[in-house]
Motif scaffolding. Structure first.
Motif, PDB file in Angstrom:
ATOM      1  N   GLU A   4       1.395  -6.543 -26.400  1.00 45.20           N
ATOM      2  CA  GLU A   4       1.191  -7.805 -26.600  1.00 45.20           C
ATOM      3  C   GLU A   4       0.104  -8.734 -26.312  1.00 45.20           C
ATOM      4  O   GLU A   4      -0.677  -9.319 -26.988  1.00 45.20           O
ATOM      5  CB  GLU A   4       2.698  -8.458 -26.765  1.00 45.20           C
ATOM      6  N   ASP A  18       6.875 -12.605 -46.944  1.00 44.82           N
ATOM      7  CA  ASP A  18       7.298 -13.138 -45.530  1.00 44.82           C
ATOM      8  C   ASP A  18       6.238 -12.523 -44.701  1.00 44.82           C
ATOM      9  O   ASP A  18       5.734 -13.071 -43.534  1.00 44.82           O
ATOM     10  CB  ASP A  18       8.594 -12.544 -45.308  1.00 44.82           C
ATOM     11  N   VAL A  57       2.397 -11.160 -37.752  1.00 42.59           N
ATOM     12  CA  VAL A  57       2.783 -10.905 -36.348  1.00 42.59           C
ATOM     13  C   VAL A  57       4.166 -10.785 -36.130  1.00 42.59           C
ATOM     14  O   VAL A  57       4.642  -9.915 -35.636  1.00 42.59           O
ATOM     15  CB  VAL A  57       1.878 -11.806 -35.414  1.00 42.59           C
ATOM     16  N   PHE A  58       4.966 -11.856 -36.793  1.00 38.17           N
ATOM     17  CA  PHE A  58       6.242 -11.697 -36.548  1.00 38.17           C
ATOM     18  C   PHE A  58       6.910 -10.653 -37.032  1.00 38.17           C
ATOM     19  O   PHE A  58       7.646  -9.765 -36.744  1.00 38.17           O
ATOM     20  CB  PHE A  58       6.835 -13.068 -37.115  1.00 38.17           C
ATOM     21  N   HIS A  59       6.442 -10.125 -38.396  1.00 35.18           N
ATOM     22  CA  HIS A  59       7.311  -9.250 -39.232  1.00 35.18           C
ATOM     23  C   HIS A  59       6.768  -7.837 -38.844  1.00 35.18           C
ATOM     24  O   HIS A  59       7.361  -6.817 -38.761  1.00 35.18           O
ATOM     25  CB  HIS A  59       7.003  -9.114 -40.537  1.00 35.18           C
ATOM     26  N   ASN A  70       3.739 -14.695 -42.197  1.00 33.78           N
ATOM     27  CA  ASN A  70       3.870 -14.463 -40.713  1.00 33.78           C
ATOM     28  C   ASN A  70       4.030 -13.085 -40.318  1.00 33.78           C
ATOM     29  O   ASN A  70       4.990 -12.550 -39.766  1.00 33.78           O
ATOM     30  CB  ASN A  70       5.138 -15.138 -40.406  1.00 33.78           C
ATOM     31  N   VAL A  87      -0.669  -6.214 -31.534  1.00 35.68           N
ATOM     32  CA  VAL A  87       0.164  -6.511 -32.966  1.00 35.68           C
ATOM     33  C   VAL A  87      -0.994  -7.271 -33.607  1.00 35.68           C
ATOM     34  O   VAL A  87      -1.054  -6.657 -34.875  1.00 35.68           O
ATOM     35  CB  VAL A  87       1.009  -7.601 -32.722  1.00 35.68           C
ATOM     36  N   GLN A  88      -1.611  -7.883 -33.084  1.00 32.58           N
ATOM     37  CA  GLN A  88      -2.891  -8.515 -34.036  1.00 32.58           C
ATOM     38  C   GLN A  88      -3.654  -7.585 -34.649  1.00 32.58           C
ATOM     39  O   GLN A  88      -4.323  -7.712 -35.860  1.00 32.58           O
ATOM     40  CB  GLN A  88      -3.428  -9.695 -33.231  1.00 32.58           C
ATOM     41  N   LYS A 127       5.948  -6.943 -35.606  1.00 26.65           N
ATOM     42  CA  LYS A 127       7.013  -6.742 -34.410  1.00 26.65           C
ATOM     43  C   LYS A 127       8.314  -6.362 -34.891  1.00 26.65           C
ATOM     44  O   LYS A 127       8.912  -5.636 -34.239  1.00 26.65           O
ATOM     45  CB  LYS A 127       6.936  -8.023 -33.597  1.00 26.65           C
ATOM     46  N   ARG A 128       8.636  -7.046 -35.639  1.00 27.71           N
ATOM     47  CA  ARG A 128      10.223  -6.724 -36.316  1.00 27.71           C
ATOM     48  C   ARG A 128      10.221  -5.433 -36.768  1.00 27.71           C
ATOM     49  O   ARG A 128      11.029  -4.601 -36.587  1.00 27.71           O
ATOM     50  CB  ARG A 128      10.437  -7.662 -37.297  1.00 27.71           C
ATOM     51  N   GLU A 172       9.869  -2.802 -34.021  1.00 29.80           N
ATOM     52  CA  GLU A 172      11.236  -2.587 -33.193  1.00 29.80           C
ATOM     53  C   GLU A 172      12.222  -1.845 -33.921  1.00 29.80           C
ATOM     54  O   GLU A 172      13.003  -1.124 -33.477  1.00 29.80           O
ATOM     55  CB  GLU A 172      11.566  -4.155 -32.887  1.00 29.80           C
TER      56      GLU A 172
END
Ligand code: A3P
Length: 319
Positions: A242, A217, A223-225, A221, A247-248, A227-228, A231
């Motif tokens: 951001e 995962d 960037v999504f993970h 993705n 993040v990138q 961030k997750r 958090e």
């Protein structure tokens, strides 16, 4: 800093001597079956001492994994996230040290070395211990969190097979033999499927305490993970960060392409404990999803998939 030297290793060694012991898919040492999992003899002393003496803190973030599931990557990502206000992508210690050196030693090894599993300026700790064998205070301490990373068993297996058959290995495992051992559960902290399932169930029961990540995962993705992950750890990216592309930047700094081509990771060495040193490059082999297809026969792959189906189906977990 815990007083490691005063721990009664002798009594622990007596306990260990009564446990089932076997050769498994592991570095040169035997594995011992302890509370349902096959643990390397050296680490096991530390696992038991940690169960007896480790005291979790509310600020602890414990990174957990089976070796070869993405530990090096998770450590890099977590370190980059929590230190992003201290370092940037030009002066990060990740550029000059392998991520295993950027975070403290594994909890279990800290109990058999004269080292602390905590760093005063970092909330990150790490372990390979199964969920059920973690020290009780990890679960009992509010605030203390766990991040677990795992991976398709077939890719973890192929990665592990290469790792234990390092150039220094005098008695390399044939593929067929290695498959047999891994599928029987006889590997580092095996059975792999049980290790993963325990953390999966814990993440469903206590989502605020346990974050369950899949290597695949994050690859698809990142960037999504990231961030997750940030958090969950209590270090969320602000909108302003951001929009500045932070993040990138973390994703790129910790990417396989970046880390595996750094001089330190091409030529450096990492000492896990006194008698156990690794070439840093052994932690950066291919970094790909699905490399198992280049090694496993269809019959071997089917065997892995059958075990996954049998052990995980009811839990909803799959890869
Ligand atoms: P492969 O052997 O499949 O290449 P661990 O860190 O738990 O020991 O796992 C090692 C595996 O993670 C190796 O897999 C390694 O190449 C891969 N890896 C290491 N760093 C990575 C990164 N930054 N991104 C993606 N994969 C990485």
């Amino acid at each position: 800093r815990e007083e490691k030297e005063s721990f009664p290793k002798k009594e622990v060694q007596e306990t260990i001597s009564s446990l089932p012991r076997a050769r498994g898919l592991a570095l040169s040492e035997d594995l011992c079956q302890y509370q349902g999992f096959w643990v390397g003899l050296n680490a096991l002393v530390g696992v038991i001492l940690a169960q007896q003496h480790f005291q979790a803190q509310p600020t602890d973030i414990i990174l957990s994994s089976i070796p070869k599931s993405g530990t090096t990557w998770l450590k890099a990502l977590s370190f980059a996230i929590v230190t992003r206000n201290r370092y940037d992508d030009v002066n990060s210690p990740l550029l000059t040290e392998i991520s295993h050196e950027c975070v403290p030693v594994f909890i279990e090894f800290s109990f058999i070395q004269n080292k602390s599993c905590r760093s005063p300026d970092l909330p990150l700790l790490c372990t390979h211990t199964s969920f059920s064998c973690l020290p009780k205070s990890v679960i009992a301490t509010p605030g203390c969190k766990i991040v677990y990373i795992c991976r398709d068993p077939k890719d973890t297996f192929i990665s592990m097979w290469h790792f234990v058959n390092s150039p220094k290995s005098t008695d390399p495992f044939l593929l067929e033999e290695a498959v047999e051992l891994f599928c029987q559960g006889l590997s580092f902290q095996g059975p792999y499927w049980d290790h993963v399932l325990e953390y999966w169930n814990a993440s469903l029961e206590m989502p605020e305490k346990v974050l369950f990540l899949k290597y695949e995962d994050i690859k698809s993705n990142p960037v999504f993970h990231v961030k997750r992950l940030a958090e969950f750890m209590g270090y969320p990216f602000a909108l302003e960060e951001e929009s500045k592309g932070m993040v990138q930047k973390v994703v790129e700094l910790c990417s396989f392409e970046k880390l595996s081509t750094l001089e330190v990771n091409k030529t450096g060495k990492y000492k896990l404990r006194d008698e156990l040193e690794f070439e840093n490059r052994s932690f950066f082999r291919k970094g790909a999803v699905g490399d198992w297809k280049n090694y496993l026969t269809p019959e071997m792959a089917a065997r892995f998939d059958q075990i996954s189906e049998q052990k995980w189906k009811a839990s909803g977990l799959s890869f």
